[in-house]
Design an enzyme around this catalytic site. Sequence first.
Site, short mmCIF file in Angstrom:
data_model
loop_
_atom_site.label_atom_id
_atom_site.label_comp_id
_atom_site.label_asym_id
_atom_site.label_seq_id
_atom_site.Cartn_x
_atom_site.Cartn_y
_atom_site.Cartn_z
N GLN A 132 26.28 -20.82 -25.89
CA GLN A 132 26.19 -19.36 -26.03
C GLN A 132 27.47 -18.81 -26.66
O GLN A 132 28.58 -19.14 -26.24
CB GLN A 132 25.93 -18.72 -24.65
CG GLN A 132 25.67 -17.22 -24.69
CD GLN A 132 24.40 -16.84 -25.45
OE1 GLN A 132 23.40 -17.55 -25.42
NE2 GLN A 132 24.44 -15.72 -26.14
N LYS A 188 16.89 -16.52 -21.33
CA LYS A 188 16.43 -17.79 -21.94
C LYS A 188 15.87 -18.71 -20.85
O LYS A 188 14.82 -19.31 -21.02
CB LYS A 188 17.59 -18.47 -22.69
CG LYS A 188 17.92 -17.79 -24.02
CD LYS A 188 19.23 -18.24 -24.64
CE LYS A 188 19.58 -17.36 -25.85
NZ LYS A 188 20.90 -17.62 -26.44
N ASP A 212 19.66 -23.87 -31.90
CA ASP A 212 20.11 -22.62 -32.53
C ASP A 212 20.10 -22.74 -34.06
O ASP A 212 20.16 -21.72 -34.76
CB ASP A 212 21.55 -22.31 -32.10
CG ASP A 212 21.64 -21.29 -30.98
OD1 ASP A 212 20.73 -20.44 -30.89
OD2 ASP A 212 22.62 -21.34 -30.22
N1 GUN Z 1 25.11 -14.98 -29.23
C1 GUN Z 1 24.39 -13.99 -29.82
N2 GUN Z 1 23.26 -14.48 -30.37
C2 GUN Z 1 23.27 -15.81 -30.14
C3 GUN Z 1 22.36 -16.86 -30.48
O1 GUN Z 1 21.32 -16.68 -31.10
N3 GUN Z 1 22.73 -18.09 -30.05
C4 GUN Z 1 23.87 -18.33 -29.36
N4 GUN Z 1 24.14 -19.59 -29.01
N5 GUN Z 1 24.74 -17.38 -29.05
C5 GUN Z 1 24.42 -16.13 -29.43
#
Ligand code: GUN
Length: 296
Positions: A96, A52, A119
Amino acid sequence: MQIIDGKTISAEIKKEIAAEVAGLIDKGQRAPHMAAILVGHDGASETYVASKEKNCHSVGMTSSVYRYEENISEQALLEVISFLNGDPEVDGFIVQLPLPKHMNVDRIIAAIDPDKDIDGFHPMNMGRLVLGEDTFIPATPYGIMELLKRSGIETVGKECVVLGRSNIVGTPMALLMSRNNEHANATVTLCHSKTRNLAEVTRRADILVAAIGKPGFVKADMVKEGAVVVDVGIHRIEDTSKQSGFRLIGDVDYEEVAPKCSAITPVPGGVGPMTIAALLVNTMKAYRKNIAKEKR
Ligand code: GUN
């Protein structure tokens, strides 16, 4: 058989975003800023957050990562969220997942300012998604919708079967696919661990989205001839023939299933890069919201 190229399509989207960011900088404005909170040292989470950050930088955005050890208290994490909510220089952020077991994930997500929730996991944003209102759409299903649209996959009136009902992927995916617009309008079935005669249901799918988190789960006998298959899974499997010692596979047994499909997303290079591109799109949206607030 068409291999749906998430890598190329995500590169197109990132190019569009990079041009937009460059335009802002030319006008003397600051770059959009995405932050991520990472708790503990889960290997997959470390990889996602690093990716990211890298992608943020590649489009000219600013990023920052707030790292904490596994034993950080829920209260301390809530304080970090409160700090980021109040930081005018941070446009959007993510926590996350997964979080350590001693944390109440719902409480953590509910503490995020909905206008910074890139998100789209906050109950307010999930509610807006259900109602079809403007919101941050969770990145993976958003990326998949964009992938189908830009690959010319017809969805209107099709039977779409979604495997897995997670809040992050399956549930929002089913909602988006059933929306009333020219890139959705599918008839959706959402399958889960209690679905009876699963293979019978998945064989009805014109579009099958596999998001169950089980490596190679979808076999050829679960797929109709000519179906479009979207593989959301990403798993590291030991492979001594590789220099790295592992290879990546999805929720779909690609070797078996691909020959039956009219189109399929590969792993890697399918849904994964689209998820990141969608997160960047959401960061741009959060930036615009934040700038509009500053002007008020
Ligand atoms: N863990 C797995 N996929 C995601 C996601 O799209 N966002 C976040 N914050 N954690 C994740």
